[in-house]
Write an enzyme that holds these catalytic residues in place. Structure first.
Site, PDB file in Angstrom:
ATOM      1  N   ASP A 160      22.314  40.502  49.516  1.00 47.35           N
ATOM      2  CA  ASP A 160      22.548  40.914  50.901  1.00 47.35           C
ATOM      3  C   ASP A 160      21.675  42.115  51.271  1.00 47.35           C
ATOM      4  O   ASP A 160      21.048  42.741  50.403  1.00 47.35           O
ATOM      5  CB  ASP A 160      24.038  41.231  51.129  1.00 47.35           C
ATOM      6  CG  ASP A 160      24.666  42.083  50.025  1.00 47.35           C
ATOM      7  OD1 ASP A 160      23.902  42.677  49.225  1.00 47.35           O
ATOM      8  OD2 ASP A 160      25.896  42.159  49.957  1.00 47.35           O
TER       9      ASP A 160
ATOM     10  N   ASN B  38      38.689  44.086  48.643  1.00 48.24           N
ATOM     11  CA  ASN B  38      39.445  42.990  49.261  1.00 48.24           C
ATOM     12  C   ASN B  38      39.003  41.633  48.709  1.00 48.24           C
ATOM     13  O   ASN B  38      39.315  40.595  49.263  1.00 48.24           O
ATOM     14  CB  ASN B  38      39.294  43.026  50.788  1.00 48.24           C
ATOM     15  CG  ASN B  38      37.840  42.872  51.215  1.00 48.24           C
ATOM     16  OD1 ASN B  38      36.960  42.683  50.392  1.00 48.24           O
ATOM     17  ND2 ASN B  38      37.596  42.960  52.514  1.00 48.24           N
TER      18      ASN B  38
ATOM     19  N   HIS C  98      35.828  40.646  48.368  1.00 44.12           N
ATOM     20  CA  HIS C  98      34.576  40.092  48.890  1.00 44.12           C
ATOM     21  C   HIS C  98      33.493  40.051  47.814  1.00 44.12           C
ATOM     22  O   HIS C  98      33.485  40.846  46.882  1.00 44.12           O
ATOM     23  CB  HIS C  98      34.117  40.795  50.178  1.00 44.12           C
ATOM     24  CG  HIS C  98      33.550  42.169  50.046  1.00 44.12           C
ATOM     25  ND1 HIS C  98      33.956  43.219  50.827  1.00 44.12           N
ATOM     26  CD2 HIS C  98      32.578  42.671  49.254  1.00 44.12           C
ATOM     27  CE1 HIS C  98      33.252  44.290  50.516  1.00 44.12           C
ATOM     28  NE2 HIS C  98      32.417  43.993  49.561  1.00 44.12           N
TER      29      HIS C  98
ATOM     30  N   GLU D 193      33.445  38.404  53.545  1.00 43.04           N
ATOM     31  CA  GLU D 193      34.801  38.934  53.673  1.00 43.04           C
ATOM     32  C   GLU D 193      35.820  37.804  53.543  1.00 43.04           C
ATOM     33  O   GLU D 193      35.462  36.627  53.654  1.00 43.04           O
ATOM     34  CB  GLU D 193      34.949  39.621  55.041  1.00 43.04           C
ATOM     35  CG  GLU D 193      34.000  40.781  55.269  1.00 43.04           C
ATOM     36  CD  GLU D 193      34.357  42.033  54.454  1.00 43.04           C
ATOM     37  OE1 GLU D 193      35.283  41.995  53.614  1.00 43.04           O
ATOM     38  OE2 GLU D 193      33.685  43.057  54.647  1.00 43.04           O
TER      39      GLU D 193
END
Ligand code: GLP
Length: 242
Positions: free
Chosen positions: A68, A134, A136, A141
């Site tokens: 990313d 979380n 990811h 997400e």
């Protein structure tokens, strides 16, 4: 079935990652590697560089594809992942700029072209991943579709906050957009190594590895992968089944 390895010392964990990579490169010196950023990767890349310097690892034939990148940052901007990679791995291991690829800005605006480029380059052999609190992976997400390819995302305030360190500790300076490999892009890698360190990853790691396989926890997709290895320290691994 995910293979889990728990380490007392981060140095040993990092050494194990480099050894796994060395084994991969023995078989295919021209492997395609998928690379991650984040604080977790700093000691991992430090050890890889040491392995390169000791001639235990040869990265001269690899091509690398980062997971990313933030939208809008220059390659020398402090928080950019291109800079992170250059500082932590590419420069100290004397890789040449032509070996490495990022989904942004090179593939804008048709980001799925990054997937095609990866495919025509032979596909990713060896992917290293971190995990967000979380669950990811990359910047995917919760609730990102399993069949997602490389795409642009709007970052949540939580994720921006978690990544504030590289932006003078100010989460408002973290860009609001990024481009990330999708879940499918990541899942297609032949080997996936996920590294998790510290208490903050404990609950999500247990959920990802022992909970239901669900888009609510993107990293849970690893349970379906045929060659996924999770390396963690005692703190991150303390809720995992023995
Ligand atoms: C970011 C990155 C992820 C990384 C995660 C965890 O969101 N896009 O690739 O895994 O942060 O980062 P850290 O290792 O700093 O906890």
């Amino acid at each position: 079935m995910v293979k889990i390895e728990i380490f007392d010392r981060i140095e040993r964990l990092a050494e194990r990652v480099s050894d796994l990579l060395a084994r991969q490169l023995e078989v295919s010196p021209d492997s395609r590697m998928g690379l991650a950023t984040g604080a977790t990767m700093v000691p991992i890349y430090e050890e890889m560089v040491r392995h390169v310097q000791q001639n235990r690892l040869n990265l001269s034939g690899v091509r690398t594809f980062n997971l990313d990148e933030y939208v809008g940052l220059g390659e020398s901007d402090a928080g950019s992942f291109r800079r992170f990679m250059r500082m932590n791995l590419f420069q100290p291991s004397k890789m040449s700029p032509g070996q490495s690829f990022f989904p942004w800005p090179d593939f804008a605006p048709e980001f799925a072209a990054y997937d095609d480029f990866i495919d025509t380059s032979g596909g990713i052999d060896w992917q290293i991943l971190g995990i967000g609190r979380n669950g990811h992976i990359g910047f995917n997400e919760p609730l990102t579709p399993w069949n997602s390819k490389t795409h642009e995302v709007i970052l949540t305030d939580d994720t921006r906050y978690a990544n504030r360190q590289a932006f003078e500790g100010d989460w408002r300076k973290v860009p609001t957009k990024a481009v990330t490999m999708g879940i499918e892009t990541i899942f297609r890698a032949r080997t996936i190594i996920l590294v998790a360190l510290g208490n903050q990853k404990r609950a999500i790691l247990a959920q990802a590895l022992h909970g239901p396989v669900s888009p609510e926890v993107p990293a849970s997709i690893l349970q379906e992968h045929s060659r996924a290895i999770v390396l963690c320290d005692r703190a991150a691994g303390s809720l995992l089944d023995k």
